[in-house]
Design a protein around this motif. Sequence first.
Motif, PDB file in Angstrom:
ATOM      1  N   LYS A   4       0.846  -1.122  -0.087  1.00 46.47           N
ATOM      2  CA  LYS A   4       0.135   0.040   0.166  1.00 46.47           C
ATOM      3  C   LYS A   4       0.862   1.376   0.000  1.00 46.47           C
ATOM      4  O   LYS A   4       0.420   2.373  -0.621  1.00 46.47           O
ATOM      5  CB  LYS A   4      -0.947   0.176   1.282  1.00 46.47           C
ATOM      6  N   LYS A   5       2.106   1.125   0.752  1.00 44.72           N
ATOM      7  CA  LYS A   5       2.726   2.467   0.719  1.00 44.72           C
ATOM      8  C   LYS A   5       3.923   2.452  -0.333  1.00 44.72           C
ATOM      9  O   LYS A   5       4.736   3.465  -0.195  1.00 44.72           O
ATOM     10  CB  LYS A   5       3.210   2.160   2.102  1.00 44.72           C
ATOM     11  N   ASN A   7       4.351   3.216  -3.309  1.00 46.48           N
ATOM     12  CA  ASN A   7       4.386   4.261  -4.044  1.00 46.48           C
ATOM     13  C   ASN A   7       4.530   5.729  -3.566  1.00 46.48           C
ATOM     14  O   ASN A   7       4.572   7.005  -4.333  1.00 46.48           O
ATOM     15  CB  ASN A   7       3.024   4.317  -5.006  1.00 46.48           C
ATOM     16  N   ASN A   8       4.921   5.515  -2.261  1.00 48.73           N
ATOM     17  CA  ASN A   8       5.300   6.862  -1.621  1.00 48.73           C
ATOM     18  C   ASN A   8       6.721   7.179  -1.816  1.00 48.73           C
ATOM     19  O   ASN A   8       7.363   8.424  -1.485  1.00 48.73           O
ATOM     20  CB  ASN A   8       4.981   6.888   0.056  1.00 48.73           C
ATOM     21  N   PHE A   9       7.391   6.085  -2.234  1.00 42.95           N
ATOM     22  CA  PHE A   9       8.968   6.284  -2.568  1.00 42.95           C
ATOM     23  C   PHE A   9       9.345   6.985  -3.741  1.00 42.95           C
ATOM     24  O   PHE A   9       8.488   6.734  -4.937  1.00 42.95           O
ATOM     25  CB  PHE A   9       9.589   4.947  -2.441  1.00 42.95           C
ATOM     26  N   ASP A  10      10.105   7.528  -4.067  1.00 45.09           N
ATOM     27  CA  ASP A  10      10.668   8.256  -5.115  1.00 45.09           C
ATOM     28  C   ASP A  10      11.342   7.381  -5.987  1.00 45.09           C
ATOM     29  O   ASP A  10      11.392   7.300  -7.276  1.00 45.09           O
ATOM     30  CB  ASP A  10      11.876   9.488  -4.878  1.00 45.09           C
ATOM     31  N   PHE A  29       5.008  -1.418  -7.899  1.00 46.91           N
ATOM     32  CA  PHE A  29       5.627   0.213  -7.993  1.00 46.91           C
ATOM     33  C   PHE A  29       5.295   0.818  -9.279  1.00 46.91           C
ATOM     34  O   PHE A  29       5.486   0.124 -10.401  1.00 46.91           O
ATOM     35  CB  PHE A  29       7.114   0.151  -7.569  1.00 46.91           C
ATOM     36  N   SER A 241      16.076  11.892  -8.850  1.00 49.68           N
ATOM     37  CA  SER A 241      14.685  11.578  -8.155  1.00 49.68           C
ATOM     38  C   SER A 241      14.047  12.894  -8.106  1.00 49.68           C
ATOM     39  O   SER A 241      14.388  14.046  -8.179  1.00 49.68           O
ATOM     40  CB  SER A 241      15.210  11.203  -6.872  1.00 49.68           C
TER      41      SER A 241
END
Length: 241
Positions: A4-5, A7-10, A29, A241
């Motif tokens: 769930k999380k 796609n919060n990453f660059d 992703f 990024s």
Amino acid sequence: ILKKKINNFDKVICLSYTYQDYLFSKKYFKKKVSVVYNGAEDQFYKKAGFRKKYNIKKDEIFLLYLSNIKFMKGQDRFIKIISDIKNIKINAFIIYANNPNKFYLKYLKYKSKKINKLNSNIRISFLKNVSNKYKYSAFSECDYFINTSRIECSPLVMFETMAAGKTYLGTDVGNCKEIQTNLKYGFISDEDKQILHKLKKFIINKQHKKKIAQKKIYTYFKKNHDWKLLLKKYRNLIATS
């Protein structure tokens, strides 16, 4: 949670195109998953000292296993492979740094002594907390590095063996097969008997004596797995990024 999380990453960076982390990340992703292979420092090539210090004779095949002693690291499998080698002088070293399970360590030492009694051509030694000087020269002066671990992601010892220009044989864990398939000099299998068969074939064919092969392994390392090169790749990923 990560599903769930993620796609919060660059950026998401994995060590392989084949291992479970990449397959998971690629599925969830939304942007491109980057791959930067693992590597080693260029500290292992043409270093001397270990053979002289530990009295390894010229007519002995020096086998190296460097890892903390744990059941999942598979030192018992390493010893079993060695025990099945006949008519070849073997001097094997298991180097470790942890405080292992006492029963497992006693079992390994018991098996090693038993093998030596049955076959005087085989010596197995255990060394703890070896200095970097002798660690580097152990890689550089060994004939073959064996890794019979039951679980890995991308084992550093595989790249350190490469950095020493030496041949790596091991179990099919993590991304070992992917790396060794690209390199085309080592051998990966989940079958101990196949590792044994290949090791004996390498010894008979004297692969450990072939300077051209050693140079090619080291050159491949320099082009693909030297940490100086890998750090540049990380810097480039951060910059974009």
